[in-house]
Motif scaffolding. Structure first.
Motif, PDB file in Angstrom:
ATOM      1  N   SER A  18      43.810 -32.446  76.283  1.00  0.00           N
ATOM      2  CA  SER A  18      43.184 -33.769  77.006  1.00  0.00           C
ATOM      3  C   SER A  18      42.485 -34.723  75.485  1.00  0.00           C
ATOM      4  CB  SER A  18      42.814 -33.100  77.775  1.00  0.00           C
ATOM      5  OG  SER A  18      42.076 -34.205  78.890  1.00  0.00           O
ATOM      6  N   ALA A  19      42.257 -36.323  75.501  1.00  0.00           N
ATOM      7  CA  ALA A  19      41.257 -36.395  74.788  1.00  0.00           C
ATOM      8  C   ALA A  19      40.225 -37.466  75.843  1.00  0.00           C
ATOM      9  CB  ALA A  19      41.582 -37.389  74.564  1.00  0.00           C
ATOM     10  N   SER A  20      40.384 -37.522  77.251  1.00  0.00           N
ATOM     11  CA  SER A  20      39.247 -38.255  78.247  1.00  0.00           C
ATOM     12  C   SER A  20      38.493 -38.083  79.172  1.00  0.00           C
ATOM     13  CB  SER A  20      39.699 -39.555  78.018  1.00  0.00           C
ATOM     14  OG  SER A  20      40.724 -40.030  78.445  1.00  0.00           O
ATOM     15  N   ASN A  21      40.510 -37.068  79.265  1.00  0.00           N
ATOM     16  CA  ASN A  21      40.149 -36.266  80.577  1.00  0.00           C
ATOM     17  C   ASN A  21      40.745 -37.392  81.618  1.00  0.00           C
ATOM     18  OD1 ASN A  21      39.401 -33.585  79.874  1.00  0.00           O
ATOM     19  ND2 ASN A  21      36.981 -33.810  79.746  1.00  0.00           N
TER      20      ASN A  21
ATOM     21  N   SER B  19      41.358 -30.311  71.795  1.00  0.00           N
ATOM     22  CA  SER B  19      41.150 -31.342  71.844  1.00  0.00           C
ATOM     23  C   SER B  19      40.899 -32.405  70.672  1.00  0.00           C
ATOM     24  CB  SER B  19      39.601 -32.171  72.990  1.00  0.00           C
ATOM     25  OG  SER B  19      39.016 -33.021  72.759  1.00  0.00           O
TER      26      SER B  19
ATOM     27  N   ALA C  43      41.732 -36.035  70.499  1.00  0.00           N
ATOM     28  CA  ALA C  43      41.644 -37.241  70.386  1.00  0.00           C
ATOM     29  C   ALA C  43      43.953 -36.786  70.790  1.00  0.00           C
ATOM     30  CB  ALA C  43      41.406 -37.927  69.376  1.00  0.00           C
TER      31      ALA C  43
ATOM     32  N   ASP D 235      45.995 -36.894  80.169  1.00  0.00           N
ATOM     33  CA  ASP D 235      45.177 -38.014  81.115  1.00  0.00           C
ATOM     34  C   ASP D 235      45.468 -38.627  81.716  1.00  0.00           C
ATOM     35  OD1 ASP D 235      42.278 -37.696  78.806  1.00  0.00           O
ATOM     36  OD2 ASP D 235      44.067 -37.840  77.202  1.00  0.00           O
TER      37      ASP D 235
ATOM     38  N   ALA E  16      43.096 -42.065  81.732  1.00  0.00           N
ATOM     39  CA  ALA E  16      42.195 -42.935  80.990  1.00  0.00           C
ATOM     40  C   ALA E  16      42.145 -44.144  81.176  1.00  0.00           C
ATOM     41  CB  ALA E  16      42.189 -42.726  80.012  1.00  0.00           C
TER      42      ALA E  16
ATOM     43  N   GLY F 146      37.249 -46.869  80.812  1.00  0.00           N
ATOM     44  CA  GLY F 146      38.174 -46.907  79.343  1.00  0.00           C
ATOM     45  C   GLY F 146      38.668 -48.061  79.134  1.00  0.00           C
TER      46      GLY F 146
ATOM     47  N   LEU G 191      46.982 -41.627  75.349  1.00  0.00           N
ATOM     48  CA  LEU G 191      45.856 -40.732  74.881  1.00  0.00           C
ATOM     49  C   LEU G 191      46.260 -38.872  74.037  1.00  0.00           C
ATOM     50  CD1 LEU G 191      43.047 -42.989  76.115  1.00  0.00           C
ATOM     51  CD2 LEU G 191      44.371 -43.085  74.918  1.00  0.00           C
TER      52      LEU G 191
END
Length: 407
Positions: free
Chosen positions: A105-108, A159, A161, A190, A192, A197, A338
């Motif tokens: 996961s990049a940004s959750n 993680s 990105a 993800d 986002a 975002g 993402l």
């Protein structure tokens, strides 16, 4: 079966093209961009995204699970359940300590953080949810899936990105090869498409500004591309050591044969213009698979629809292959999810090999200047293939490439 290879026995997907792998596949093959106005982004300079349609976490997972978790976890749990069912596995009967979970996961997500910050700013500390922290911690997606499935082996979150989902699949492969587990559920998730975002990516000049035509905004490799479209989703693969899959008579959808990773070491957000980092990852994946470039019959590209990324990736493919095999980018249809993107691309690559069919790249009307690649567009293309690459590249110059073989 080559015991170095890892069998893919299950696939689960939740994307803007549909809930479930078959709905997603059908949507991708339709080749129509799914960008649309997003009421959650109303009033922002970029107010459109690609959203999973009709996703009701309460109905699919129950109110208790959806209350305590953010949307990126909801998506992952639904995808993981489908993948396990597709593999024909019984979570009540399997040896839980021999089952691993690895999710990227990049940004959750952060869909509910704005309200919590308002509570804090207004001095209403008692109104802050007791689950506020837990539902957004990166590791909790793996933890929640582990609990839901009673998969009690190694439980990890990666993680890197936009390469996170591919990194997770490669990491799970390593655990299987090392004998740390017999089964791994691996992928990415993800969500986002939230106000912060959209605003942050807008300020970075990364998003398409095509508000007048959101469905046509994501246009990988097109001469008129101007940025990516925010998306959401999740994809999970069930991976097994071939010996274990054989013993239980599992149907194998494909094989994960190679994994390569690298770093550009160049810039926080821009890829190295010479594509050398991505090229190293591609060659590492092929070396790991003990394969030659002539064994790659298709490339599922990272293809974000940003001017620089697409140009660098196209040039890199030409450098590696001379004449690259047919290329597609599913982000033309479903946007850029993402940290989930690398896993979505991987799942689509396996399905392409299984069905000998390549989904089209949406919105490609005129190939970008100087690009010498064969991009599948308009309609799906039937194509004989035994091996295919799935590329994933992310901020920080992080690259992850997976090489799959047909079963």
């Amino acid at each position: 079966m080559n015991e170095r290879e890892i069998a893919v026995t299950g696939i689960g997907m939740v994307t803007p093209a549909g809930i479930g792998r078959e709905a997603t596949w059908d949507g991708l093959c339709a080749g129509v961009g799914l960008g649309a106005f997003d009421e959650d982004l109303a009033g922002l300079p970029v107010d459109f995204s690609c959203r999973v349609p009709g996703f009701d976490g309460n109905e699919l997972l129950g109110r208790r699970i959806t209350w305590r978790n953010d949307r990126f976890i909801h998506l992952a749990m639904v995808a993981a359940r489908e993948a396990v069912a597709d593999a024909g596995l019984d979570t009540g009967a399997w040896d839980g300590p021999r089952v691993a979970i690895v999710i990227g996961s990049a940004s959750n997500g952060g869909d509910r953080w704005p309200q919590e910050y308002r509570n804090l700013d207004e001095g209403r500390v008692e109104a802050i949810s007791p689950t506020a922290l837990l539902r957004s911690l990166p590791n909790m997606v793996a933890g929640e899936v582990s609990t839901d499935l009673q998969a009690l082996g190694p439980c990890l979150t990666t993680s890197s990105a936009c390469a996170s989902g591919a990194t997770a699949i490669g990491t799970a492969r390593d655990l299987l090869r090392a004998g740390a587990c017999d089964i791994a559920i691996a992928g990415g998730t993800d969500s986002a498409r939230v106000p912060m975002g959209s605003a942050a990516f807008y300020r970075m000049q990364a998003l398409s500004l095509r508000r007048h035509d959101p469905a046509g905004a994501s246009r990988p490799f097109d001469a008129d591309r101007d940025g990516f479209v925010l998306s959401e989703g999740s994809a999970m693969l069930v991976l097994e050591r071939p010996r274990y899959a054989r013993a239980r008579g599992a149907r194998v959808r494909g094989f994960l044969s190679g994994y390569g990773a690298s770093s550009d070491g160049y810039h926080a957000t821009r890829p190295d213009p010479d594509g050398s980092g991505a090229q190293r990852a591609v060659l590492a994946a092929l070396a790991d698979a003990r394969a030659d470039v002539c064994e790659v019959h298709h490339v599922n590209a990272h293809g974000t629809s940003t001017p620089l990324n697409d140009s660098v990736e196209a040039d890199m493919l030409t450098t590696v292959f001379g004449t690259p095999p047919p290329v597609t980018s599913v982000k033309g249809v479903i946007g850029h999810s993402l940290g989930a993107a690398g896993a979505v691309d991987a799942a689509c690559t396996v399905m392409s090999l299984e069905r000998q069919l390549i989904p089209p790249t949406a919105n490609l009307d005129r190939l970008g200047e100087g690009m010498e690649i064969d991009v599948v567009t308009k309609t799906p293309r039937a194509h004989r293939m035994q091996g295919a690459l799935s590329n994933a590249f992310g901020f920080g110059g992080q690259n992850a490439v997976l090489f799959f073989r047909a079963a």
